[in-house]
Design an enzyme around this catalytic site. Structure first.
Site, PDB file in Angstrom:
ATOM      1  N   SER A 559       0.104  -1.020  -0.216  1.00 10.93           N
ATOM      2  CA  SER A 559       0.026  -0.368   0.036  1.00 10.93           C
ATOM      3  C   SER A 559       0.837   1.378   0.054  1.00 10.93           C
ATOM      4  O   SER A 559       1.100   1.153  -1.137  1.00 10.93           O
ATOM      5  CB  SER A 559      -0.712   0.158   0.946  1.00 10.93           C
ATOM      6  OG  SER A 559      -2.112   0.804   1.201  1.00 10.93           O
ATOM      7  N   HIS A 674      -8.185  -5.496  -0.866  1.00 14.44           N
ATOM      8  CA  HIS A 674      -6.388  -5.146  -0.305  1.00 14.44           C
ATOM      9  C   HIS A 674      -6.073  -5.671   0.710  1.00 14.44           C
ATOM     10  O   HIS A 674      -4.323  -5.010   0.633  1.00 14.44           O
ATOM     11  CB  HIS A 674      -6.663  -2.747   0.358  1.00 14.44           C
ATOM     12  CG  HIS A 674      -5.886  -2.178   0.482  1.00 14.44           C
ATOM     13  ND1 HIS A 674      -5.018  -1.996  -0.585  1.00 14.44           N
ATOM     14  CD2 HIS A 674      -4.814  -2.177   1.695  1.00 14.44           C
ATOM     15  CE1 HIS A 674      -3.403  -0.908  -0.267  1.00 14.44           C
ATOM     16  NE2 HIS A 674      -3.775  -0.742   0.799  1.00 14.44           N
TER      17      HIS A 674
END
Length: 700
Positions: A559, A674
């Site tokens: 991320s 994610h």
């Protein structure tokens, strides 16, 4: 939503599929030759994904180590010897559990008396595997919001394939079934809060103009039971460039406070109290965290200095004031806690009568219990093991008992139960040792940055490690959004890396929250390079100490950490032999136009503003990679169903680097959101791929 208000980093979990489809259609024509890869489920793009997956999986899965690590990882992930962490609602303790027989998971509950047993009996509330099979949907459980104080109705969030966007359905806890004709929302990023059994605050995709540029709700409505959603009454409209807006309800005993939260950007907000005279804005610093209300006291955590008259309240302080006095305009605050330069507040949570504050002192946790009596705050430290990470869990507004999880790099998690009547803690459950920790040691070092700042990092390695520069070393980092990387036990790090002869390092660079708001703010926007240079300095320090060398050093991040490792790999490709870049941001020119990216402009800046793009472009990996530089063989991973950080970032970077002639690897999971994996099997596979790659690059 009870005594405390979710702010700040909670935004990271509130993104959605809602903007995924619009990425291409609403953007002006771009001269980016790889922009077609932003079409998440476009036929051409998915064919490209399949081709690259086939190449990388064929390479990595052919290694004997992959099969060994996959089998061991899956055994760990599916092990019943895990702590079933619980949340308390009423007299029940709830847990969500996945194993090999229930890969999608069971939402279940038990009593405290039963939970204390070694093998408690569980009552199944919802079986996700059965639901998915019945409805022919790839459901992933994404949590619940239950009605206080009876908890007889809940709003259950179900995600397709692990995306952040969810379908919401009302659930009857007594009947253990969905409510026919109950509250329901189609797939979107939604914000819901119970006002009472027949009334909700709702923010969702109501149609054109109802969402912010970041893809979060812009409009807040009050929705009555049985009322068509389109007839719900609008009570607040935020701005298009806000991050998100939501209605929330906070309970403090018998008192109920209705709140409207307006997220101006990722770090600033306006908060309104619903009163008989309408909405009244709270007079507070926009960057402060509203930590909750307890026993009539409002708690605020400051992110910057706040001067009121001749008094300045210091950055990072936790303040309190009577909520009635505050709403009446008074500013006579009490300083509950003012951390020193080595200490930061990691979390604030509440029981019925107490405030629990977890602090970090040089990145190790301490826990304090604060009590408000007769106009004053008193506190005591909860006695817990040192040099590790403490996490308070299972708190309840109805009780003063709570759970504390303790772990460090070499000690598996132990769940302690604090009994308020006995005023004592005791270990209730512990994880087994998934790997033998006895051969290893943990050290903390400090690398000195160019400006003299000491950057802490942890080293986990064999006790007999020889400092000859020949040790395969993996350095992990994040450095953003005030997220602190703390000592934690990882069976996969132990099995997949330490047992293979590797050294593991964790960098606590600026941009994180290890030393409070100032540590984070030091690397914001135009100062972003500080996070990158800190990480590079830690890497150099590892080499200077002869822990490792350039051809034995690998780095990993996901991320924002994917942006970190992607950036330093383009800045200093000579410094690393391996790079694992997971679910990353990489195209920093378009990040604000992809999915939830606009919400992160408070962290990085606005690339559409020329002045801000001028500093962003100096590090944007997608814009700084070139064909004439030799890079390590980078391994990029992402997920098709990641609706937080767009998979187009990794796809485009890989396509560009491939066309430039660079050798690299790419794996895109078609599920997983994610986190990159939607179930235990996918998690076992992903980590086996990562550590097989690292061993291949760094070990002889």
């Amino acid at each position: 939503m009870n005594k405390k208000l979710i702010t700040g980093l909670a935004l990271a979990s509130m993104t959605s599929m809602g903007v995924m489809a619009k990425t291409m259609s609403e953007e002006p024509k771009s001269n980016d030759p790889y922009i077609w890869l932003e079409e998440v489920e476009g036929k051409k793009a998915l064919e490209w994904v399949e081709k690259n997956n086939e190449k990388s999986l064929g390479y990595l899965q052919s290694k004997p180590l992959y099969k060994e690590l996959y089998a061991k990882n899956l055994e760990v992930y599916n092990s019943d010897e895990r702590i079933p962490y619980v949340s308390q609602m009423g007299d029940f303790f709830y847990n969500f559990w996945r194993d090999d027989e229930n890969p999608r998971g069971l939402w279940r509950r038990t009593t405290l008396e039963e939970y204390k047993k070694e093998n408690p009996e569980w009552e199944i509330v919802l079986n996700l595997d059965e639901l998915a099979e019945k409805e022919d949907e790839n459901w992933v459980y994404k949590g619940t919001n239950c009605l206080y104080p009876d908890y007889d109705r809940c709003l259950i969030n179900l995600s397709r394939g692990g995306a952040d966007a969810t379908v919401v359905r009302e659930f009857d806890m007594n009947k253990k079934s969905f409510v026919e004709d109950g509250f329901q929302l189609p797939e979107a990023k939604s914000s819901l809060s119970w006002i009472d059994k027949d009334t909700l605050y709702v923010g969702t995709d109501f149609g054109k103009g109802s969402m912010t540029d970041s893809g979060y709700p812009r409009v807040v409505k009050v929705w009555e039971r049985g009322q068509p959603l389109e007839k719900a009454k609008t009570v607040f409209e935020g701005e298009k460039d806000n991050v998100w807006n939501a209605g929330m309800v906070i309970h403090d005993g018998d008192e109920k406070y209705q709140i409207i939260y307006q997220g101006i950007d990722f770090y600033s907000s306006d908060i309104y109290m619903s009163t008989d005279h309408g909405l009244v804005k709270m007079d507070r610093p926009k960057d402060s965290d509203f930590s909750g209300i307890i026993n009539g006291q409002l708690l605020l955590e400051l992110k910057s200095d706040w001067t009121i008259g001749d008094k300045t309240y210091k950055q990072a302080s936790l303040l309190s004031i009577s909520i009635d006095d505050f709403m009446a305009g008074k500013k006579t605050f009490t300083e509950v806690l003012v951390p020193d330069s080595r200490t930061s507040i990691a979390s604030v949570s509440m029981t019925k009568d107490h405030v629990l504050v977890t602090t970090l002192k040089d990145v190790s946790s301490e826990l304090y219990r604060y009590t408000y009596n007769d106009g004053e705050w008193s506190h005591e430290q909860i006695d817990m093991p040192e040099l590790g990470t403490l996490s308070v869990t299972g708190t309840s507004d109805e009780h003063n008992n709570f759970f504390i999880n303790y772990q460090n790099f070499l000690t598996p998690s132990s769940l302690y139960y604090f009994d308020a009547e006995k005023e004592s803690t005791a270990v209730l459950k512990s994880l087994p040792e998934f790997f033998d920790a006895s051969p290893y040691k943990v050290e903390q070092h400090f690398a000195e940055a160019k400006d003299g700042t000491k950057i802490p990092y942890f080293l986990i390695m064999a006790k007999d490690t020889v400092l000859d520069g020949k040790n395969p070393t993996l350095l992990f980092g994040y450095g953003g959004f005030e997220v602190s990387l703390r000592p934690s036990y990882s069976a996969t790090v132990g099995i997949d890396w330490l047992e293979q002869g590797g050294v593991y390092a964790l960098a606590n660079i600026r941009g994180g929250g290890e030393y409070g708001p100032a540590w984070h703010q030091a690397a914001l926007k135009e100062n972003r390079h500080i996070a990158f240079s800190d990480f590079i300095r830690v890497a150099e320090d590892l080499i200077e100490r002869k822990v490792t060398s350039k051809n034995k050093l690998g780095i990993r991040g996901g991320s924002n950490g994917g942006l970190l490792v992607g950036t330093v790999a383009t800045m200093r490709p000579d410094l690393y032999e391996a790079v694992v870049c997971q679910v990353p941001l990489l195209d920093m020119k378009r990040f604000n136009k992809l999915l939830a990216g606009a919400s992160w402009m408070g962290e990085y800046g606005n690339p559409d503003n020329e002045d801000e793009w001028n500093y962003i472009k100096t590090y944007s990996p997608y814009h700084n990679v070139d064909e004439d530089t030799e890079y390590p063989k980078i391994f990029f991973t992402t997920s098709t169903r990641d609706d937080r950080v767009h998979p187009g970032h990794a796809r485009k970077m890989v396509a560009k680097m491939t066309d430039q002639g660079h050798d690299l690897l790419y794996y895109e999971n078609t599920e997983g959101g994610h986190g990159g994996a939607a179930n235990n099997e996918q998690s076992a596979k992903l980590n086996a791929l990562v550590y097989t790659y690292l061993a291949d690059q760094l070990m002889d």
